[in-house]
Design an enzyme around this catalytic site. Structure first.
Site, short mmCIF file in Angstrom:
data_model
loop_
_atom_site.label_atom_id
_atom_site.label_comp_id
_atom_site.label_asym_id
_atom_site.label_seq_id
_atom_site.Cartn_x
_atom_site.Cartn_y
_atom_site.Cartn_z
N LEU A 133 0.85 -1.18 0.00
CA LEU A 133 0.00 0.00 0.00
C LEU A 133 0.89 1.23 0.00
CD1 LEU A 133 -2.72 -0.90 2.70
CD2 LEU A 133 -2.99 -0.98 0.22
N ASP A 134 0.43 2.30 -0.63
CA ASP A 134 1.19 3.55 -0.58
C ASP A 134 1.40 3.98 0.87
OD1 ASP A 134 1.09 3.59 -3.33
OD2 ASP A 134 -0.60 5.00 -3.42
N LYS A 135 2.45 4.72 1.09
CA LYS A 135 2.79 5.20 2.44
C LYS A 135 1.61 5.92 3.08
CE LYS A 135 6.05 8.19 4.94
NZ LYS A 135 7.24 9.07 4.82
N THR A 137 -1.58 5.58 2.42
CA THR A 137 -2.81 4.80 2.49
C THR A 137 -2.82 3.90 3.72
OG1 THR A 137 -2.88 4.76 0.07
CG2 THR A 137 -4.27 3.18 1.22
N ARG A 232 -5.54 6.94 -7.00
CA ARG A 232 -5.27 8.37 -6.88
C ARG A 232 -5.23 9.04 -8.25
NH1 ARG A 232 -0.09 8.02 -2.95
NH2 ARG A 232 -0.22 10.31 -3.01
#
EC number: 5.4.99.-
Length: 283
Positions: A133-135, A137, A232
């Site tokens: 997961l993105d930082k 998120t 996003r």
């Protein structure tokens, strides 16, 4: 390590060789070691690879420490881990916002993988990254707990057999459901970012379901593909960037309003249907 796996009720009859190679994706080298060391048992008895197995049989594999290569991960803080689901083979944790999934440099010790390594070290187990997961998120993220299950989870991910639903809060009134299919590629001017690139980009599919419209809309997002920053970029491309997005949004907030709220997965060995929810969510 020794793993005893009971074959599920819907297991087709097949040879041990077929089970290890085609169902469980055990690498050829490891299959060779299992056979030559007589490290495979069926219902407690040593079994040859040409023999058959069927539903209800207990298959035991003994994996030696040298059979698989493991990349050492520095231990972080085990108390930061919030477990959503855990068994002998896999673990799903609730990732906080602002934490990277894994380190990119050896000296990094404050990522989720570091903290999970510390949590599992107490049990003499190790984490293996399945997806990220993105930082910014938060929410449900899946890790393997042994190298045996890792390729099976990877295959489920590739086959889109792991259902993942996200919550997001976006700018503007999004008043209808839609599916976004715009291709995504790298931004040549900013290596951190991705852009819609219909000519050179990779296929990306995001299903959007509106939960509540308004000046700031609450939506659910389901991924068919897993491109970097996919949700996003797709939401920005239709004029509804996620609130609090430092790269793609204009409305500031204490955090990126994107949360992996739900995961559905069929257990690789038991075939049990797991539905895992990460709470609290965004609403």
């Amino acid at each position: 390590m020794e793993y005893a796996i009971t074959l599920p009720k819907n297991q087709k009859e097949m040879t041990i060789r077929e089970l290890l190679e085609k169902e469980w994706l055990v690498p050829r080298k490891v299959r060779h070691f299992l056979r030559t060391r007589k490290n495979v048992r069926k219902n407690g008895e040593f079994v040859m690879f040409h023999e058959h197995c069927r539903a209800g049989d207990i298959i035991t594999l003994v994996i030696e420490p040298t059979d698989y290569v493991y990349q050492t991960v520095a231990l972080g803080n085990k108390n930061k881990i919030s477990v959503l689901y855990e068994d002998e083979h896999l673990i799903v944790v609730n990732k906080p916002t602002g934490v990277k999934t894994h380190p990119n440099q050896p000296q990094e010790i404050d990522t989720l993988l570091n903290d999970l390594a510390a949590y599992l070290a107490v049990k003499n187990q190790r984490p293996y990254v399945v997806h990220r997961l993105d930082k910014e998120t938060s929410g449900a993220i899946l890790f393997a707990k042994n190298p045996l299950v890792l390729p099976i989870l990877g295959r489920l991910l590739e086959q889109k057999s792991i259902y993942r639903r996200y919550q997001a809060v976006v700018a503007g009134n999004l008043d209808h459901d839609l599916t976004i299919t715009k291709k995504i590629g790298r931004d040549r001017h900013d290596r951190r970012k991705r852009i819609v690139d219909e000519r050179n980009g990779q296929t990306a599919i995001t299903h959007i379901t509106v939960h509540h419209g308004g000046k700031k809309s609450q939506v659910y997002c389901q991924l068919e593909t897993g491109r970097t920053h996919q949700i996003r970029v797709h939401l920005k491309s239709i004029g509804h960037p996620i609130i609090g997005d430092p790269l793609y949004g204009s409305i500031k907030a204490p955090r990126l309003m994107l949360h992996a709220s739900e995961m559905h997965i069929e257990h690789p060995f038991s075939k049990e249907k797991l539905i895992i929810t990460a709470t609290p969510g965004l609403w």
